[in-house]
Design an enzyme around this catalytic site. Structure first.
Site, PDB file in Angstrom:
ATOM      1  N   VAL A 259      99.551  95.088 121.011  1.00 54.43           N
ATOM      2  CA  VAL A 259      99.139  93.655 121.557  1.00 54.43           C
ATOM      3  C   VAL A 259     100.037  93.663 122.808  1.00 54.43           C
ATOM      4  CG1 VAL A 259     100.900  92.528 120.127  1.00 54.43           C
ATOM      5  CG2 VAL A 259      98.900  91.268 120.999  1.00 54.43           C
ATOM      6  N   HIS A 260      99.398  93.094 123.939  1.00 48.10           N
ATOM      7  CA  HIS A 260     100.290  93.098 125.215  1.00 48.10           C
ATOM      8  C   HIS A 260      99.628  91.963 125.900  1.00 48.10           C
ATOM      9  CE1 HIS A 260      96.794  95.795 125.552  1.00 48.10           C
ATOM     10  NE2 HIS A 260      96.790  95.419 126.623  1.00 48.10           N
ATOM     11  N   LEU A 261     101.003  91.200 126.530  1.00 52.94           N
ATOM     12  CA  LEU A 261     100.532  89.905 127.305  1.00 52.94           C
ATOM     13  C   LEU A 261     100.350  90.438 128.800  1.00 52.94           C
ATOM     14  CD1 LEU A 261     100.445  86.919 127.549  1.00 52.94           C
ATOM     15  CD2 LEU A 261     102.982  86.994 127.930  1.00 52.94           C
TER      16      LEU A 261
END
Length: 342
Positions: A259-261
């Site tokens: 997961v990455h923003l």
């Protein structure tokens, strides 16, 4: 003169597979592909070559996601695979391209073959890697016009540890590489997107293993808030003097397993922004606002992604500032200049 089509594994793990004109060919796990991953069905995809038109129709038959240029096709859905695009058989693993050839038999001579490719092999791998969103060594605010990537070839190419994934492995390695890190603390690390779609484009990643938004629960609420805070810190520290507007958010169906923003400026001034899928992934509901994700987890304990998200990537090009429709990426980019801060 007869035109032929071939399915070619990019890491050369097996011989290429012939795709006869308009004939349905099932490809998946098995001795022909040397894929043993049980997440890949024995009949993962149905391929039908349109040799005269220069593309292959790909139908996802298996349950787990098959993607073209990191855009998931969807169960029982079809998409076109063209030369220069990369088909990942399942879960962003096992990369394939298609090649078209013209074959002519002459007495006493070997078959003469002309391969039709979209650019050279380097450009094919480079375009495939763009969707991987791994990091780069560029400093914050540096010139994003260089979208090249060092390539692993031959015996140096990663072929083991397939559980990490062909491209996602690169992202996880970049997280650990001090040269790639722009910022880090006990909970997260920030790296520069290797193929920035704007002047400023960072990825905020947790050290903790969170595979995707689907894996997020109420226990991750504080982590999501911290990721958002760090994203805002990046804007203040490295782009505070600019007048650019920023958005923070997640792709509804990310191309990477960790997961990455995304923290991205809204100028979209980058040569790495190349096609409709790139644009729509940041300028439709496919891009989930960070605060909206936080609120979902706060109230429901999970992130809900509605059906039909891949279809958003096919929408017409529309300016995110004035909503004007543009016919092509070059014309969109030229139009965007009028919205840049003076």
């Amino acid at each position: 003169m007869m035109r032929m089509c071939w399915l070619v594994r990019q890491d050369n793990q097996h011989q290429r597979i012939k795709l006869p004109h308009l004939e349905a060919v099932m490809v998946g796990r098995g001795p022909e592909t040397k894929i043993i991953d049980k997440k890949c069905s024995r009949q993962q995809v149905q391929l039908k070559a349109e040799c005269n038109k220069g593309y292959v129709k790909v139908k996802q038959v298996g349950v787990n996601p098959t993607s073209i240029d990191s855009v998931i096709i969807g169960k029982d859905q079809e998409a076109k695979l063209q030369p220069g695009q990369v088909l990942h058989m399942v879960n962003e693993l096992y990369p394939y391209i298609v090649e078209f050839e013209e074959e002519a038999e002459s007495p006493g001579l070997e078959t003469h073959r002309k391969r039709k490719r979209s650019g050279n092999s380097d450009s094919i791998e480079r375009d495939a890697a763009q969707e991987a969103e791994s990091s780069t060594g560029l400093e914050p605010g540096s010139d994003s016009s260089q979208c090249s990537v060092p390539l692993n070839k031959g015996k140096d190419a990663p072929t083991k540890k397939e559980s990490l994934g062909h491209w996602s492995q690169g992202l996880k390695i970049s997280m650990q590489d001090p040269k790639m890190q722009v910022y880090k603390d006990e909970q997260v690390v920030v790296i520069k997107d290797k193929y920035p779609k704007a002047r400023y484009h960072w990825l905020v990643l947790p050290w903790a293993s969170v595979s995707s938004l689907k894996a997020v629960t109420g226990e991750h609420l504080e982590l999501l808030k911290h990721m958002h805070t760090v994203g805002e810190k990046m804007i203040a520290d490295f782009a505070g003097s600019s007048k650019l507007r920023f958005r923070l958010g997640y792709h509804a169906i990310p191309s990477m397993s960790h997961v990455h923003l995304h923290v991205i400026s809204q100028d979209f001034d980058s040569p790495c922004l190349k096609n409709k899928k790139h644009w729509n992934s940041f300028n439709t509901e496919y891009f989930l606002e960070s605060q909206a994700v936080i609120e979902m987890v706060q109230h429901a304990g999970r992130v809900s992604v509605r059906d039909g998200m891949p279809e958003l990537l096919k929408l017409p090009l529309r300016c995110h500032e004035c909503q004007q429709l543009l016919p092509s990426i070059p014309q969109l980019k030229e139009h965007l200049r009028r919205h840049w801060p003076k």
